[in-house]
Structures are given as structure tokens and as C-alpha cells.
Design an enzyme around this catalytic site. Sequence first.
Site, PDB file in Angstrom:
ATOM      1  N   ARG A   2       0.865  -1.182   0.000  1.00 57.63           N
ATOM      2  CA  ARG A   2       0.000   0.000   0.000  1.00 57.63           C
ATOM      3  C   ARG A   2       0.899   1.228   0.000  1.00 57.63           C
ATOM      4  O   ARG A   2       1.379   1.652   1.053  1.00 57.63           O
ATOM      5  CB  ARG A   2      -0.907  -0.024   1.229  1.00 57.63           C
ATOM      6  CG  ARG A   2      -2.138   0.871   1.124  1.00 57.63           C
ATOM      7  CD  ARG A   2      -2.800   1.030   2.479  1.00 57.63           C
ATOM      8  NE  ARG A   2      -2.016   1.904   3.331  1.00 57.63           N
ATOM      9  CZ  ARG A   2      -1.954   1.829   4.659  1.00 57.63           C
ATOM     10  NH1 ARG A   2      -2.632   0.918   5.301  1.00 57.63           N
ATOM     11  NH2 ARG A   2      -1.209   2.693   5.340  1.00 57.63           N
ATOM     12  N   HIS A  21      -3.754   4.719   4.369  1.00 62.48           N
ATOM     13  CA  HIS A  21      -4.892   3.796   4.271  1.00 62.48           C
ATOM     14  C   HIS A  21      -6.052   4.446   3.512  1.00 62.48           C
ATOM     15  O   HIS A  21      -6.583   3.887   2.564  1.00 62.48           O
ATOM     16  CB  HIS A  21      -5.348   3.360   5.662  1.00 62.48           C
ATOM     17  CG  HIS A  21      -6.637   2.606   5.644  1.00 62.48           C
ATOM     18  ND1 HIS A  21      -6.749   1.359   5.080  1.00 62.48           N
ATOM     19  CD2 HIS A  21      -7.882   2.936   6.075  1.00 62.48           C
ATOM     20  CE1 HIS A  21      -8.002   0.944   5.172  1.00 62.48           C
ATOM     21  NE2 HIS A  21      -8.708   1.884   5.768  1.00 62.48           N
ATOM     22  N   TYR A  58       2.785   5.382  11.818  1.00 65.49           N
ATOM     23  CA  TYR A  58       3.059   3.995  12.210  1.00 65.49           C
ATOM     24  C   TYR A  58       3.978   3.235  11.259  1.00 65.49           C
ATOM     25  O   TYR A  58       4.295   2.095  11.491  1.00 65.49           O
ATOM     26  CB  TYR A  58       1.742   3.225  12.371  1.00 65.49           C
ATOM     27  CG  TYR A  58       0.809   3.318  11.167  1.00 65.49           C
ATOM     28  CD1 TYR A  58       1.012   2.531  10.038  1.00 65.49           C
ATOM     29  CD2 TYR A  58      -0.281   4.197  11.176  1.00 65.49           C
ATOM     30  CE1 TYR A  58       0.174   2.618   8.945  1.00 65.49           C
ATOM     31  CE2 TYR A  58      -1.130   4.292  10.075  1.00 65.49           C
ATOM     32  CZ  TYR A  58      -0.894   3.493   8.971  1.00 65.49           C
ATOM     33  OH  TYR A  58      -1.724   3.585   7.888  1.00 65.49           O
TER      34      TYR A  58
HETATM   35  C1  TPP Z   1     -15.917  -5.275   9.826  1.00 69.08           C
HETATM   36  C2  TPP Z   1     -15.052  -4.072   9.699  1.00 69.08           C
HETATM   37  N1  TPP Z   1     -14.196  -3.763  10.685  1.00 69.08           N
HETATM   38  C3  TPP Z   1     -13.425  -2.673  10.623  1.00 69.08           C
HETATM   39  C4  TPP Z   1     -13.476  -1.853   9.531  1.00 69.08           C
HETATM   40  C5  TPP Z   1     -12.594  -0.594   9.472  1.00 69.08           C
HETATM   41  N2  TPP Z   1     -11.532  -0.804   8.472  1.00 69.08           N
HETATM   42  C6  TPP Z   1     -11.661  -0.339   7.228  1.00 69.08           C
HETATM   43  S1  TPP Z   1     -10.382  -0.802   6.247  1.00 69.08           S
HETATM   44  C7  TPP Z   1      -9.620  -1.628   7.514  1.00 69.08           C
HETATM   45  C8  TPP Z   1      -8.322  -2.335   7.265  1.00 69.08           C
HETATM   46  C9  TPP Z   1      -8.435  -3.321   6.151  1.00 69.08           C
HETATM   47  O1  TPP Z   1      -7.185  -3.851   5.856  1.00 69.08           O
HETATM   48  P1  TPP Z   1      -6.985  -4.859   4.670  1.00 69.08           P
HETATM   49  O2  TPP Z   1      -8.017  -5.943   4.732  1.00 69.08           O
HETATM   50  O3  TPP Z   1      -5.570  -5.294   4.688  1.00 69.08           O
HETATM   51  O4  TPP Z   1      -7.305  -4.037   3.342  1.00 69.08           O
HETATM   52  P2  TPP Z   1      -6.548  -2.757   2.794  1.00 69.08           P
HETATM   53  O5  TPP Z   1      -7.351  -1.594   3.259  1.00 69.08           O
HETATM   54  O6  TPP Z   1      -5.182  -2.785   3.334  1.00 69.08           O
HETATM   55  O7  TPP Z   1      -6.588  -2.882   1.318  1.00 69.08           O
HETATM   56  C10 TPP Z   1     -10.369  -1.521   8.683  1.00 69.08           C
HETATM   57  C11 TPP Z   1      -9.984  -2.115   9.963  1.00 69.08           C
HETATM   58  C12 TPP Z   1     -14.385  -2.196   8.515  1.00 69.08           C
HETATM   59  N3  TPP Z   1     -14.521  -1.460   7.413  1.00 69.08           N
HETATM   60  N4  TPP Z   1     -15.153  -3.307   8.624  1.00 69.08           N
END
Ligand code: TPP
Lengths: 326, 326, 362, 362
Positions: free
Chosen positions: C256, C260, C269
Site C-alpha cells: 500500500r 490507508h 506507524y
Molecule cells: C468489519 C469491519 N471492521 C473494521 C473496519 C474498518 N476498516 C476499514 S479498512 C480496515 C483495514 C483493512 O485492511 P486490509 O483488509 O488489509 O485491506 P486494505 O485496506 O489494506 O486494502 C479496517 C480495519 C471495517 N470497514 N469493517
Amino acid sequence: MNKMTMVEAINLALKSAMRQDDSVIILGEDVGVNGGVFRATVGLRDEFGLKRVLDTPLAETMIAGLSVGMASQGLKPVAEIQFMGFILPTMEHLIGHAARLRHRTRGRLHCPMVLRVPFGGGIHAPEHHSESTEALFAQIPGLRVVIPSSPARAYGLLLAAIRNPDPVLFMEPKRIYRLNAQPVEDSGQALPLDTCYTLREGNDITLISWGAMIKETLEAADHLAQQGVSCEVIDVVTLNPIDHETMLASVAKTGRCVIIHEAPKSCAVGAEISATLAERGLVNLQAPINRVTGYDTVMPYYRMENHYMPNTADILEAVKTTLEFS
Amino acid sequence: MNKMTMVEAINLALKSAMRQDDSVIILGEDVGVNGGVFRATVGLRDEFGLKRVLDTPLAETMIAGLSVGMASQGLKPVAEIQFMGFILPTMEHLIGHAARLRHRTRGRLHCPMVLRVPFGGGIHAPEHHSESTEALFAQIPGLRVVIPSSPARAYGLLLAAIRNPDPVLFMEPKRIYRLNAQPVEDSGQALPLDTCYTLREGNDITLISWGAMIKETLEAADHLAQQGVSCEVIDVVTLNPIDHETMLASVAKTGRCVIIHEAPKSCAVGAEISATLAERGLVNLQAPINRVTGYDTVMPYYRMENHYMPNTADILEAVKTTLEFS
Amino acid sequence: METIYQAQINFSRFLSASGQAEQPLPSWTEQPDTLVSYYRNMVLARQLDNKIIALQRTGQMGTYASLLGAEAIEVVLGERMQPNDVLVPYYRNHALQMLRGLSMEDLLSYWGGDERGNAAAAMGEDFPNAVPIATQALHATGVATAMKIRGEKRAVVTVCGDGATSKGDFMEALNVAGAWQLPVVFMVNNNQWAISVPRSLQCGAPTLAQKAIGAGIRGEQVDGNDVIALHESVSNALQHAREGKGATLIEAISYRLSDHTTADDATRYRNNEELKAAWEREPIKRLQTFLHQKGWWDEVQESAWQNEVAQLIQQGIERYLQQENPPVEHLIDFLYAELPAALQEQRARLIRNAQPGGSHHE
Amino acid sequence: METIYQAQINFSRFLSASGQAEQPLPSWTEQPDTLVSYYRNMVLARQLDNKIIALQRTGQMGTYASLLGAEAIEVVLGERMQPNDVLVPYYRNHALQMLRGLSMEDLLSYWGGDERGNAAAAMGEDFPNAVPIATQALHATGVATAMKIRGEKRAVVTVCGDGATSKGDFMEALNVAGAWQLPVVFMVNNNQWAISVPRSLQCGAPTLAQKAIGAGIRGEQVDGNDVIALHESVSNALQHAREGKGATLIEAISYRLSDHTTADDATRYRNNEELKAAWEREPIKRLQTFLHQKGWWDEVQESAWQNEVAQLIQQGIERYLQQENPPVEHLIDFLYAELPAALQEQRARLIRNAQPGGSHHE
Ligand SMILES: Cc1ncc(C[n+]2csc(CCOP(=O)(O)OP(=O)(O)O)c2C)c(N)n1
Ligand SMILES: Cc1ncc(C[n+]2csc(CCOP(=O)(O)OP(=O)(O)O)c2C)c(N)n1
Ligand SMILES: [Mg+2]
Ligand SMILES: [Mg+2]
């Protein structure tokens, strides 16, 4: 016309829907060769085959999420959750997806799924098997919640739920699954949703309930009739969206109202009904509305469940208080 | 005394609790080095180390289940769920275990956990990030639901939630996380739970609300004061178990009541309050109770969210209707 | 003690970080078309991404999740899927969704806080973004179940991040896909971070691909910055699915390169060395080097395409910025197929309040 | 294509179905004590099980989940766990719970519909039965997290069925146990059925043990009818956990010789041949044959023990049947540490209604 129990009527409605529409698919735990833990899906696998009756792995979140995906493809999944206590893992999919798929795509996709679930106490079941948590679902915008209280209505309402183009939670009061068989015609006719059913007309007081408690409510009404008290008995049937008009009209006539449900009292569907009746019909109320409900505690394991369950005597007592108010 | 925002006060309360009690453990997604997506846990990992501030894998069911297990061992897990929209996977553990562990073991085990969760609209957040679903939780027997509406109360109530020997859902109105800084003393003093807070005394009408809507409610009260209308403003604070007595006493005095919340109207906590006020205080009501709420629809994505959110004008209109009733 | 089961996870890469072939290339790479198309679409994806972030910084856009670093995964999926396949995306699949037919203004409209962005007829049967993490994996299995019941030779693709692989939904989806041999491709965009949580804290296993093993489906790891490796892996998985042979989990190793979302600040971080090293591996430069070597792409083509893309984007943004608000009754009208009587009064109030003099008129 | 990860699943058995050593036995089996103790406890478990079913048939007991066929798993876990370990059981761990200290009448009382059965001080920190499938796996990781935070050398054991391995909770628990190296032993009692759903429909993988691979924890399969293999496997896993080396998933291959519960009728969905074949492999007879061969157990000991067990059970049942109902206010009193004011009126009503003349007086 055959006399049948509610669970038989549900089975008949499923058969009727599946015969009429190939896109109706049954899924859930033990719904196949076993015919469901309560036998509601018995015989379906034999008649419709493995492609239309799917025994799923043991995972309720999956059952709900899978149903959303299937429904988006124009199938009509009718999923069974074995007991209300085990429906909780479905909530993210019901609230976040099923109930809002049409809305968030502005109608491009929709979600014609039905989740069937037996609920309620009174059958001496194990822990976590006797809850009445309809209020968790009745508050979800976009999710219909429908509860039958007789075999014939179970048949017609389930057909309506399956034909409805939006998601429906169809809650089955298992305490009366096998009580009071009645004639049910396999007419293929659905009954209307989104409307209260007035089971009995009367002038002195309105009794409002749904599901298995309709039994005690009608018993109380019978009893009161002998004492010269004329009760109007309303079965709410669809808890969301809720038909307040029928109830308001009834209470405008009777001026008094008792609401009866098995769920704990606080923040339950009875509260919404009571609040609305008083907010919109204050001038008609000749006495405070009274709620006869379960206690605000955990549904007890079966040895003590009778102490929890509202009964006919409780209803009679509440009616007495209400009638005596002045 | 330092002026601070609500989110800073929450951070301070967490620090205070952790300094005072080794068994307080923070866990959740991004609570460690990142200090939480809203910065509520900032600095905790540095001060208390990796063993007391746990960045979990991304799994809300797990966060809840893990907390139940930790709490059964006498720890006091304080878990963060990032947004209310993502709390749904925790429900099986909250309802089936956290809220009933003490009950079903007759006190042998108990579950002193806190789940913190930001909620509500008004910050232009993504889809599924702005819900107000407190009614899903306020109806759960055994689960306390607490919502602060100012920095100082957030500090004292969070301390109380952490010290409480039973599970608490601590809902944080994120729209006011950073509004209206006020002096907060790091006194280590908890505030009482299970009781309404009367924020303003008055004689003409009772306004009842909680969370972020307290802001608009107080604005409306200010506005009305200028017009010579004296409002009593009650912040419910603990939505379960709910302190009906304070509200009943207030409405017995004022005779009129408007309830304000952001959640959709139907089957929400406002219904329970309205129902109870009318059932137990009918004779005191000089006008129907009025609910100013969100609509019975999905919380809109942010472009249209202002149309959904109740505002001060809505409250004033409802108060007007209520006062004019006769 | 008897060994009753053995499994392995393979990793594949064709183009090194510096754009050199590391092993014999598949024959389709002997023609320029596919690779040039991948390149052009990646460039478009990245420019658009930059522009959306700029819009957000100037208050013309909501919180936005950048796809920076995931361009290769996006374009390969987008070009390998058939129109009648179904995409069940997550919130970082903008380029993929556009290759599936979503217009730029509908994409912008969604991220601009408007559900109409999920409504475009061009999206066909594709799902809107899943915001609740990993839920889409289960919807994908449901769509695949429908295809299987109807005996169709179509495939479903669902994408999620590394963090999402820890959530029950994802693992339940793999499990049912294995039990029922469903035609699904689970693409994990392992970009090493779930907001601030590094991959190492999500899971104790050395690869995420091995979560396939417990479900009895195919699992493999691929360099997510290498369009050639992705092309092979995705094509095989799609074919496997369409032939009724079941599901595949592809773990694409990416990074990434962005925060985020626009609401995040990764410098809190994440260390800068790691980020710099990741930029050395990114997909666009890598393919560009290769295409240059082959003589399939040059500076002139580059600047022509950059300009064309800039124009396309400018037009898309203009259309987006000109969009009027939707009618306020949309807040209620799409909740049910037909408006229930119980909502009529609320709908009327919504409209009344939005009108001049109403409490919500702006 | 490069292989970056390899894994295998091993299966172990020492005693064949006919009670013969299939391979050199571990040295602890040279002494009779442990094996005889396993045997005696299995006999007790089975007799009690039979009796409870009889109670149920005569209306003196609620719906009951038999442990028939799982006796070996139960007694090995029960005897290998230390008192300060924690058990997070499911609804088929009666013998295990009793070995952990639960009295017979408390066990009966629970299944007789009375939460006081979960209350016995002798249960220590052990959890009550998890009825919602697989939820216990997460509680176990929470207990283990507490131990890890405090630096204790204790272990947590949690048990579930084959069906439970499909639920997100189970897989999320494996995952966090791997990510955090938690001291947990996940015992899967793979009795081949989840009510009417056969193992083959739960999961497409050949073993359930391989779900460990995706979580990066140890996983192995063991003959669940062989106390020696179980003893080895469980002892190693517990030691591993206590030494801070992390979690193990043990898949014990057993067979549910009973109906799912007393509310079920397995003849509806299960063929009799399969059941008959399973009886040939059951754990008690197998160990009995072995002990007879060794000269460590004979007919005389058998009938003495059967009689002793029958008496113990008779006494337990009598104590159970004599239990009075709990006070009705128990329905509310244990909900919170202190009774909230809001519940006082309901509590009073509950008591009033239960009194002579009250609406719920029986
Ligand atoms: C059930 C749920 N928990 C928490 C969140 C908040 N949240 C949004 S993105 C994220 C991290 C996701 O990481 P990853 O699966 O690695 O995908 P990336 O964003 O890195 O592509 C979180 C915790 C959410 N959208 N849905
Ligand atoms: C979440 C949940 N869903 C459904 C049930 C109903 N149910 C009870 S036992 C069972 C089957 C469990 O099978 P398995 O995990 O193999 O354990 P076994 O009973 O065979 O030991 C089901 C579906 C439940 N208790 N909890
Ligand atoms: Mg990621
Ligand atoms: Mg089983």
C-alpha cells in the site's frame, strides 16, 4: 380440507412455492435428508433434489451472506436458522447488506431472501434455544419481520414472504408448531403483509399480540367474554413495517389497550406500539396502556421458564387493572 | 484544569484507569502504535507496553469473544470497535455470553468488559460509518449501555464503566468528539451509572435526549428560554438499565415532553421512554409526547445525511406543537 | 505416526522488480497488445487516483481509499474477467470497477457520498463496494452458488485485503467454496498493512495463501506487482472456476504505497525506509521498463497517453462536479420495492422539510 | 514457480481397533495405572450416559447430548489437564467436566434445565458449556491471552465438533492463537456428523487438522478411540502450550454412536451399516482387550467396577431428583452484580406471582 399443524402448513407452503417457482431454493443446517430439526422442510429434498435443497456447512454468517449473494442473482433463497438464539451471527449481513442492497444500489440489485427461524419459549428446550428477540430485527429499516399465529396464516404469510421482492425475516412461534391443527387449503394464495389481522372484534378493550402469545390472548378474551367484557384482539403479524393505523383505530373505539409479548419488556416492539398509540391517540385513551411481557432478564433455562413466560392469568390481571382505571 | 475535547477526555480516563489498575487491558484494531482511528488510545502503548495494549487481527467476533475469555480471568478488557457499523459481528458474544456469563453461572464467573464504540452521523464519513443502533443493545438484559455527551461526563462515565463488574457498551458520539472543549479534571472520580443526568431544570416542557443530540437539544432549550419557555433537559446517559423515575418525575412537573434521538424512530429507545412515560404517568400528560428522530430508513451516505439528521429547528417545531396542544 | 496429507504453496513471478524476465515468459507476452493495454490502464488508474486525492484535499470529495500500488492487480482482473462474470469488490477496486463498465463520474459520485454511484446499469450484476470487511467473500460464494445451481459456466471474482483474511466471513467463504466446489476466485491484495496493523500481526502463518489448504481449495502466492505473473494466475483460476473445478485463493503480494485512506496518516506507524523500498518494486515502472526494452512503448507514446488520460479525467471530474443532489425522497424510496403505508408520512415530512422554509432547507 | 511453503498432517494410532499394538508403545504404558484409570473412567462415563438417556425417556431430564463414542477423548483430556488449566467445553464434555471436579448432581442439574449446574465452585475458572456452536473457541483464546499477559505456565483446552470447524469463530480463534502464540489446545471431536450433516459436507479438505496450517499452528490427526494415541497427542500439545510455544489443533477421529441428542432420531439420515462398523472401533472394548491381554484387568474387576459405578450413579441421580427448585428471584438476581433500581419492581412481581394465589404459582 386437511387439518394440519403450523409446521405442516409451513412445509406445505414451501412445497407450493417451490413447485410454482424454480428460483425458490431451500438452504440451512439439516434441511435436507433430515428435513429440518423441526421437520419443516421434510420431503423437499426428495421432491426437488439436491440443487434446490442445500444442507450447508455449520455457519450462520455464511448462510446469511450466501443468501444475499444468491438473491442478488434473482434466486429466492429461503434459509432456515435452527433456533433464534443462533441468528445473531447473521446480523451483519441482514443489516449491512440484505436490508440495504436495494437501497444502496438505488434499485439496481435487490434481495428477495427469506430467513425462517423458530423462536420463543415453552418447549423445555436447552439453554439459548427459547429466546424472543424480534425487537432486534423489527427496528432494521428495509427488513420485513413477519410472525404467524395459526397454521392457515403461516401458510399464506410464508407464501407472501417468499414472493416478496425484499428480504423477510419469518419468525415461527415454535411453542404452537404442533398445537391446534386446523384446516389449511393448499390454494397457493398468499396473505397480505404489512397489515394487522383483527382476530376478534370487540368494544371494551383492545388486546394486541403476535406469535404464540395469541393463544393466551384469545383464551383471555374468551374468559372475559363470559364475564361480559368484549375484547378486540389484534394480531400484529408484520412487526416491520408496522401497521399502526389498525391499532389506533381499534383503541380509538375501545379506549383501552393491553399489549402482550413474550420478549423482555424494555425496548421491545410493545414499546413502539404503546408509544405510538399514546402519541397519536392520547385523547382516546381512557386508561394507561398496559404491557404484559417477559421480564428484563435472560430467558431462563427450562426448569424455571414458566415463571418467565407471560400467561393467561397475567393478561386477565392486566385487563382488570386497565378496565378499573378511572 | 486543562480544557479538553471528549476524545481527549476518553484518552485521559483510559490512562487513569490503567495507571490505577493493572488488570485494565486495551485491545482492538489499530489501538496500538496508531492510537486508534480517532486517537482515543494515543500514547497508551508507549506508557503501558505491548502486554496491555493489544493490536488485534481484524475480526470483531474475535475481539468480543476474546474479551469474554479475558474478563472471565479477572482482567478488565476495554476493547474498541472502530465504528458502530462494524459492531454487528460481536452480537452473538455480547448477547449469548458477555451479558449472561454471571447469570448462567449464578455468579461463579463474571464479565467485567467494556466495548467502546464511536457512533452516529454528521462527520461526512463513508457508508456504514454513521449508524446509531443503540436500540439493538439497550434491549439486551445484562448489558449496560452508556453514552456520554460532554468531555467531563465522558471521563467520569468511562471510569465507571471500566470499574463496573459487568459488561458495558460505551458508545461515543463521534460528531462531538472534538467540539466544545471543556475543563476536565483528572480526578480519578467515576460518575454514577444507571441514572439520568438533568442538565437543565425547567417547568414548561421536558426535553429528553442522549449523545450528540444533546447539543441540539440544549441549543433548542437556549432558544426557547429567550422566548420565555423553560425547558428541563434530561440526558438519559444509561440506556440500559434505564432510569425511568427521573423522567417520570420531570414530566409529572412539566406535563409535556419531547424525546430526541438520531436513530430511526421505530422500535428505538425513544419508544421505550415514551411508552413508559405514558403508561406510568398518563394523568400528568398535558399533551402527547413527541419524538424527534431519524427516519425509518438507512442512514444516508454523507451527501444527503443532513436531510436525515434531526436538527434544532426540528426540535423547536416539535416543542411548539407540544406546547400548543390543548 | 503416518503422514496422511501434504500441501505446498507456490510463488510466481516473471518480471523482476527492475523489469527483467526472471524465467521464460508465457507465449502471449510475445504480442504487445495485452501488455500495452495493462500498462495504459495502470497509468490511467494512477493518475485518476492522484486526482481524487487532490479533490479530497480541496473539500470536493469524501474520505477516499487510494489504490496506489495495487494497479497491476486491478487491471489484470479487469481485463481477464468476462462481462458475464460477476465482481464482488471491496473499497479499493476503482480501476477494476471501471474496467467492468463503471463510468468515472459514477465512481466519483460514490466516493463523493452519493449512493447513485452504486446504481449504474453498466455495473450489471456486480456488487457495490463492501465496506464491512470480508463480507463480500460470502456474497461471492452466494453468487457462485446461483451459477452452479443453474449450471452456468461463469466465474465470480472477489477481492479483499490481508487484514480481511482474519475475519470469519472470509474463512467461512473459503470453506463453503471448497465444500461445494464453487466457481470463485478469491483475490487477496496483500498490501502488507491493515490500516496500521502490519501483515505479521494478522496471522502467524508465513503465507496467507495457505488458508486455502484448510478449505481444500487451490491456493497460491503471486507477485502482485507483476502483471505477467498475475495474468497467468488469474487466467488459470478463472478457467478452473468456469470449468466447474472449484475455487482458488490468490495471494498477491503488493504494497500500500498510499495512506490507508485520506483520513489516515501512515507516517504515524510506518517507517519511511520500508515505503521507499516498496516504491522500487511498484508495478508501473516495472512494466514500463520491460515495454521499453521490447520497443513496444516510448517517450512519445507515454506523453501522448498521459495527456489523453489527463483530459479524460478532467472531463469525468467536471461531470461529477456538475451533478445535482438527488431528490430527497431517494432516502426512502428505494428501501422497499413499494413504499409501505407506514412510511408515507415520513416521506412527506422529508420532502416538506427539504423545501424552502422547511427545517432542512439549505 | 517456486515452492515457498510445505506442510503435512500426520495421523497417529497405537492400538488397533481390535486392541493390538500397531507400533512400539510409549514407555508410560508399561505401568498399568494410567491405562486402568482411563478404562475405569470410560466405563463410568458410558454407564452414566445410558442412565441419563433413561431419565430423559421417563421425563426426568431435558434434551440431552450423549457422549457415546467420545469416552476416550473425554478421559484423556480430563486426566492430562492440570487443575490450574482451564477448560472451555462444549455440550458433549460431561465426563471431562466431572474429571475436572463437577459433581454428578450438578451435571444432572444442568441438563435438567437448571443453571445452578453451571455454578459449582468445583468448576473453578472453567467455562460452562457453550451452546452456540464454536463460540467457546474464542473464549479459550481470551483465557489464554490472560495467561500469556500474566506470564503463567498454564494451558487452556477447548473442545468442539467437526461441524463447529466451519464456523467463523473457530477459524478466527485458530488465527489469533497463531498470531499471538497462545497456550491453547483445540480438540476437535470429529464424530463424523453434525446432527444430520456428514463430515464430507462440512469441508472439502481431507482432514480438519489442516485448518491449523492457515493459522500457522500445529495440527494433527489422531485416532479418537485410542487412549494411547490421544494421551501422546494431548500431553505434547499441553506441554507445548505451557512452554509458551503456542497452540495445537488435534483432530480426534471418533464416531457419534448415539443420536445427536435425545431430541434426534439418527435413523432418519444415517445408515445402519456405518453405525455397526463404528461400533467395531469404539474405545472401551479396544482398551479392555488390551488390558486383558496385559493381565491388568479381568472379569472380576469388571463386575466389581460396574457395580460400584452403578451405585455412584444411583446416588448421584437421587441427589439430583431431590433438588428443590431454586428461589424464583434467581431469574433476576444474577444478571448484574447489584440489582439495578430499574429491576426492583419486576423482581417483586416475579416473587409475588410465584406465591400462592400468584399468576405463576403451580
Ligand atoms: C468489519 C469491519 N471492521 C473494521 C473496519 C474498518 N476498516 C476499514 S479498512 C480496515 C483495514 C483493512 O485492511 P486490509 O483488509 O488489509 O485491506 P486494505 O485496506 O489494506 O486494502 C479496517 C480495519 C471495517 N470497514 N469493517
Ligand atoms: C451457532 C449454532 N448454530 C446451530 C446450533 C444447533 N446445533 C446444535 S449441535 C449442532 C451440530 C454440531 O455438530 P458438531 O460440531 O459436529 O458437534 P457434535 O454435536 O457432532 O459433537 C447444531 C447445528 C447451535 N447450537 N449453535
Ligand atoms: Mg492491507
Ligand atoms: Mg460432530
